[in-house]
Scaffold this active site. Structure first.
Site, PDB file in Angstrom:
ATOM      1  N   ASP A  67      16.131   6.928   4.656  1.00  0.00           N
ATOM      2  CA  ASP A  67      14.714   7.014   4.332  1.00  0.00           C
ATOM      3  C   ASP A  67      14.327   6.131   3.146  1.00  0.00           C
ATOM      4  O   ASP A  67      15.184   5.575   2.455  1.00  0.00           O
ATOM      5  CB  ASP A  67      14.298   8.479   4.064  1.00  0.00           C
ATOM      6  N   ASN A 136      14.495  22.996   0.906  1.00  0.00           N
ATOM      7  CA  ASN A 136      13.756  23.611   2.019  1.00  0.00           C
ATOM      8  C   ASN A 136      14.426  23.340   3.362  1.00  0.00           C
ATOM      9  O   ASN A 136      13.831  23.554   4.410  1.00  0.00           O
ATOM     10  CB  ASN A 136      12.304  23.093   2.026  1.00  0.00           C
ATOM     11  N   HIS A 138      15.413  20.331   4.483  1.00  0.00           N
ATOM     12  CA  HIS A 138      15.119  19.033   5.094  1.00  0.00           C
ATOM     13  C   HIS A 138      16.364  18.141   5.129  1.00  0.00           C
ATOM     14  O   HIS A 138      17.260  18.265   4.300  1.00  0.00           O
ATOM     15  CB  HIS A 138      13.919  18.331   4.442  1.00  0.00           C
ATOM     16  N   GLU A 143      10.782  17.180   7.177  1.00  0.00           N
ATOM     17  CA  GLU A 143      10.354  18.384   6.491  1.00  0.00           C
ATOM     18  C   GLU A 143      10.165  19.563   7.449  1.00  0.00           C
ATOM     19  O   GLU A 143      10.096  19.368   8.666  1.00  0.00           O
ATOM     20  CB  GLU A 143       9.022  18.093   5.787  1.00  0.00           C
TER      21      GLU A 143
HETATM   22  C1  GLP Z   1      15.755  13.775  -0.950  1.00  0.00           C
HETATM   23  C2  GLP Z   1      16.278  12.831   0.158  1.00  0.00           C
HETATM   24  C3  GLP Z   1      17.289  13.502   1.040  1.00  0.00           C
HETATM   25  C4  GLP Z   1      18.254  14.252   0.146  1.00  0.00           C
HETATM   26  C5  GLP Z   1      17.558  15.415  -0.489  1.00  0.00           C
HETATM   27  C6  GLP Z   1      18.411  16.184  -1.487  1.00  0.00           C
HETATM   28  O1  GLP Z   1      14.437  14.098  -0.851  1.00  0.00           O
HETATM   29  N1  GLP Z   1      15.292  12.250   0.984  1.00  0.00           N
HETATM   30  O2  GLP Z   1      17.942  12.530   1.846  1.00  0.00           O
HETATM   31  O3  GLP Z   1      19.330  14.742   0.907  1.00  0.00           O
HETATM   32  O4  GLP Z   1      16.340  15.038  -1.085  1.00  0.00           O
HETATM   33  O5  GLP Z   1      18.507  15.526  -2.689  1.00  0.00           O
HETATM   34  P1  GLP Z   1      19.577  15.843  -3.799  1.00  0.00           P
HETATM   35  O6  GLP Z   1      20.873  15.350  -3.245  1.00  0.00           O
HETATM   36  O7  GLP Z   1      19.143  15.066  -4.994  1.00  0.00           O
HETATM   37  O8  GLP Z   1      19.587  17.307  -3.994  1.00  0.00           O
END
Ligand code: GLP
Length: 244
Positions: A67, A136, A138, A143
């Protein structure tokens, strides 16, 4: 689903790097699906170490990132382009032309998304997809209330995601409210999936995704239907899991 419980972040990172490295050793022109966020940083550090020890070689590897924030240019320090260059690509011998990341500033977003899925297909599909998970549930930026059939597309970010991502920005106004993301359909077509989660904040999302029912409100729950998913979880993130 294969659940691999580990003691801590360090062990999770090493195991994940070993899985990616094994894939690259078995197939030198592997197609890697890569994730951003705090979770995979340790894994990238381990991969750089393995590269420096000449145990792995990125010269024929292709990569596709999950992404990118809508509206952020490649050189913005909060962009996932910047993150990937900093944490991995500038430190290994991957060829620039083999790096694929969605452009947050593409003029024609629809075309950008469609051609991304096309490029993945033409590369032979993703051999191993690394995923983190949002609080959440995702994955990528898919989402809650996700359409499981969607390919790569533009997503309006959830309030919880915006709040959680605000830690990286100076003010709430600067936090992007939308992003381009591989869709669930794209992710589910990967041959192998490795989902990483550490820390108590992820415990509920992990529990719902693995023990809960498959539903669009918990995007990661769809992974229960994939036939080769490895979930590497530390004790804190696994604390609500039952039967594993
Ligand atoms: C972000 C990314 C995801 C990631 C998630 C968790 O929003 N788009 O790909 O897995 O949040 O992030 P973190 O690893 O910092 O907890």
């Amino acid at each position: 689903m294969r659940i691999i419980r580990v003691n801590d972040y360090d062990e999770m990172s090493k195991k994940a790097a070993s899985m990616v490295a094994s894939q690259m050793i078995l197939k030198s022109d592997s197609v890697l699906g890569l994730a951003t966020g705090d979770t995979p940083i340790g894994m990238y550090k381990e991969l750089v170490k393995l590269y420096n020890n000449k145990e792995i070689d990125f010269s024929d590897v292709k990569s596709f990132n999950l992404d990118e924030y809508y509206g952020l240019s490649d050189d913005n320090t909060q962009s996932y382009h910047y993150y990937m260059m900093n944490n991995l690509f500038n430190k290994v011998n991957i060829k620039r032309e083999n790096i694929n990341i969605l452009s947050g500033i593409a003029k024609d977003i629809e075309k950008e998304c469609l051609s991304y899925d096309e490029k993945i297909k033409n590369a032979g599909g993703i051999d191993i997809q690394i995923l983190g998970i949002g609080v959440n549930g995702h994955i990528g930026f898919n989402e809650p209330s996700v359409n499981f059939e969607a390919g790569t597309h533009l997503v309006n970010l959830d309030k919880k995601t915006i709040e959680s991502n605000s830690r990286f920005f100076e003010s709430m106004e600067e936090v992007p409210k939308s992003a381009l993301s591989m869709g669930i359909k794209t992710i589910m077509q990967s041959k192998v999936i490795v989902l990483l989660a550490n820390g108590e904040a992820k415990a509920e999302a992990i529990y719902k995704s693995i023990n809960g029912k498959i539903c669009p409100e918990v995007p990661a729950s769809i992974l229960q239907l994939h036939n080769n998913v490895n979930v590497i979880v530390d004790e804190a993130a696994a604390k609500l899991l039952k039967n594993y």
